[in-house]
Write an enzyme that holds these catalytic residues in place. Structure first.
Site, PDB file in Angstrom:
ATOM      1  N   ASP A   1     -55.376 -37.520 -22.997  1.00  0.00           N
ATOM      2  CA  ASP A   1     -54.911 -38.704 -22.273  1.00  0.00           C
ATOM      3  C   ASP A   1     -54.326 -38.271 -20.913  1.00  0.00           C
ATOM      4  OD1 ASP A   1     -54.342 -41.316 -21.580  1.00  0.00           O
ATOM      5  OD2 ASP A   1     -53.203 -41.786 -23.378  1.00  0.00           O
TER       6      ASP A   1
ATOM      7  N   GLU B   1     -48.338 -50.369 -21.866  1.00  0.00           N
ATOM      8  CA  GLU B   1     -47.753 -49.100 -22.307  1.00  0.00           C
ATOM      9  C   GLU B   1     -46.222 -49.160 -22.386  1.00  0.00           C
ATOM     10  OE1 GLU B   1     -49.748 -45.484 -20.977  1.00  0.00           O
ATOM     11  OE2 GLU B   1     -51.331 -46.681 -20.065  1.00  0.00           O
TER      12      GLU B   1
END
Ligand code: BGC
Ligand code: BGC
Length: 599
Positions: A296, A491
């Site tokens: 990521d 997020e």
């Protein structure tokens, strides 16, 4: 005219050569790897045998579009580029994307071996970075439909829009199992129940049916962190980790998912990005995942806890089994460090070859060597059939929580007052990962707000009055539809450690309506169950709309009974938003997992 300086002259010459290349056939290394009739394994072996260490490391590198030029793709042999959330070319439309991707591809093909690159983007609810795309409901809404075939159809529709912009790969679906609604990524989760998430991973089938690579993310345990903290620590025994978080990956692998993205989070204190046990032993060896593992966004940097991409970060990740590193702006450092680690013998060549075999196999399987230019002769982007599919998905995702008989509303008659900050705001109803990383209130080109949908479905004959704050409402109205909920986030910015209570604006408009005693239908537009228990008594009906995306008319279809409500809660609705609850844990719930009324 002043004489050209040598550097300028060189540039001019280079440009001239590049231009003439347009008309001259490319002279590329030929070999069995170019023969699409040969088995993939054979093509991989042939190509790998021709590659230098630099070329192999290039294949393992993913840069962000804002940090790399086409020339650098050629020079550094970079194998992949991504768009971060909201990172887009100018103009941000289909044509702009095609021009960008094809320019990078041309640069990749200009390397001696001419290995195509792959462009990745977060098409997580439609091709959401691109203006004019169809925006589908976020996963939490799709989970409420319990309809794997619908998810598959949405995957296929999304992929055709993705492919029309030249993009080869999406970082979707998130197969996270969200266990704590305070987590900012709860809406990216199909359900708190691993079996439901596994069944909805059918979206992968749809995506890949259109030759777009899918990504199951974020491996492993992203939705299980303590307190619902994004990028936090998942404290579970191996048995519980397997039981709650692994089933979606088993399902994704059955669907032949091309890639798996590693989670920023830790498992019992160890960063997953550095876990050889989770990545190599469990995912690749035990589950026999044959695709490639991508890290990521700067996730590798986090392994040693110190800022910056250190040698220890890189070797730990690669040796743990990460095949491609998402190194948005630090891709040069990554290339340099990994090369030094390989030359020092701290990362074995066998690991580099394994990573390359996995990445190249997907490039062959998805036909990248054969289709090196975007097909411009298709027209699915933001099309009417896709919007119709999205509207149907929105309708199927609505969960009716309460109804004392006020629903369904009657079309063509009566006086309806519409209020609330999410009634006429396509940005709010689409949530995060819409045009930008965080999403934002306001317009989304091509979108239909819930209010607009109500006007359309109510038809002429009905009086629809709208005021966001409820001003103008009086007792002459038959019903008030109040659309409340959350504003966009993504997020960690969506973490709500303090709980998921309604905001002041929602409370004020609800109070205004309550004081007048007009029958009230509340539509909750949110990425997770909100704390509504203390308000519910005052409402005649409540509908959970999740984050429907651009096709707000699907909400109206259910309000007016054009579609009967059929959605079932994908998450337990906690009694108290500060204390998450899941099926079977004995905690107090306002509505259990699977709850949903109909007409
Ligand atoms: C990017 C996102 C990324 C995030 C990570 C943002 O700047 O646009 O794509 O997920 O950073 O923190
Ligand atoms: C997110 C991923 C996303 C990536 C690229 C990260 O911050 O965690 O889900 O795919 O950025 O935008």
């Amino acid at each position: 005219m002043r004489p050209l300086r040598p550097l300028l002259l060189a540039t001019a010459l280079l440009l001239a050569t590049a231009a003439s290349c347009d008309s001259t056939p490319e002279t590329k290394v030929d070999g069995p790897f170019r023969d699409s009739k040969r088995p993939v394994a054979e093509r991989v072996a042939d190509l790998l045998a021709r590659m230098s260490l630099d070329e192999k490391i290039g294949q393992m590198t993913q840069a962000e579009r804002g940090s790399i030029s086409p020339e650098e793709v050629t020079e550094f042999r970079v194998g992949s580029i991504l768009s971060g959330g909201g990172s887009v070319p100018t103009p941000n439309n289909r044509g702009g994307w095609v021009a960008m991707v094809d320019a990078y591809q041309k640069a990749a093909l200009a390397t001696p071996l001419g290995i195509p690159f792959i462009y990745g983007s977060d098409a997580v609810h439609g091709h959401n970075n691109v203006t004019g795309a169809t925006i589908f409901p976020h996963n939490i809404g799709l989970g409420a439909t319990r309809d794997p075939q619908l998810a598959e159809a949405i995957g296929a529709a999304t992929a055709t829009e993705v492919a029309e912009t030249g993009v080869h790969w999406t970082f979707a679906p998130c197969v996270c199992v969200a266990r704590d609604d305070r987590w900012g990524r709860t809406y990216e989760s199909f359900s708190e129940d691993p079996a439901i998430v596994a069944s909805m991973s059918s979206v992968i089938k749809g995506l890949q049916s259109q030759q777009v690579m899918a990504t199951a993310k974020h491996y492993l345990g992203d939705g299980g962190t303590t307190g619902g903290k994004d990028q936090g620590n998942t404290e579970l025994s191996i048995e519980e980790l397997r039981r709650l978080h692994l089933p979606p990956y088993e399902a994704a692998i059955k669907h032949n998912v091309a890639s798996v993205m590693v989670s920023f989070s830790s498992w019992n204190g160890t960063k997953v990005h550095g876990s050889e046990f989770l990545i190599t032993k469990l995912l690749k060896e035990e589950l026999k995942f044959g695709g490639f593992v991508v890290s990521d966004w700067n996730g590798v940097d986090q392994i040693d806890g110190a800022p910056g991409l250190s040698a220890s970060d890189v070797r730990t990740a690669i040796n743990a089994g990460v095949d491609m590193v998402m190194a948005p702006a630090v891709w040069r450092e990554f290339i340099q460090v990994l090369k030094a680690e390989v030359e020092a013998g701290r990362v074995p060549m066998s690991r580099i070859d394994d990573a390359n075999r996995r990445i190249l196999a997907k490039k062959f399987e998805f036909g990248l060597f054969e289709r090196t230019k975007t097909n411009r002769n298709t027209a699915a982007f933001g099309s009417a059939p896709h919007r119709a599919l999205a509207r149907q998905a929105v309708a199927k995702s609505q969960v009716l929580l309460k109804n004392s008989g006020v629903l369904p509303l009657k079309a063509g008659t009566g006086r309806i007052f519409v209020a609330g900050k999410n009634a006429d705001n396509v940005g709010n109803q689409s949530g995060g990962w819409t045009l930008t990383w965080q999403g934002s209130p306001g317009e989304v080109p091509g979108g239909t707000s819930i209010l607009k949908g109500i006007r359309e479905v109510a038809g002429s004959g009905a009086t629809i009055t709208y005021a966001q704050d409820g001003s103008g409402l009086d007792k002459s109205y038959d019903v008030a539809v109040v659309v409340i909920g959350e504003k966009p986030y993504a997020e960690f910015e969506g973490d709500r450690m303090e709980g998921t209570g309604l905001d002041g604006e929602d409370k004020a408009v609800l109070e205004k309506v309550r004081a007048l005693g007009v029958p009230t239908v509340v539509v909750v537009v949110s990425g997770r169950p909100l704390e509504i228990g203390s308000h519910l008594d005052g409402w005649n009906a409540a509908l959970a709309a999740w984050l429907p995306g651009t096709e707000g008319a699907g909400v109206a279809d259910v309000l007016f009974g054009r579609q009967v409500p059929s959605g079932k809660l994908p998450m337990t609705w906690p009694a108290d938003g500060g204390h998450p609850a899941n099926a079977g844990d004995g905690k107090a719930a306002l509505f259990p997992l699977g709850f949903g009324l109909t007409y």
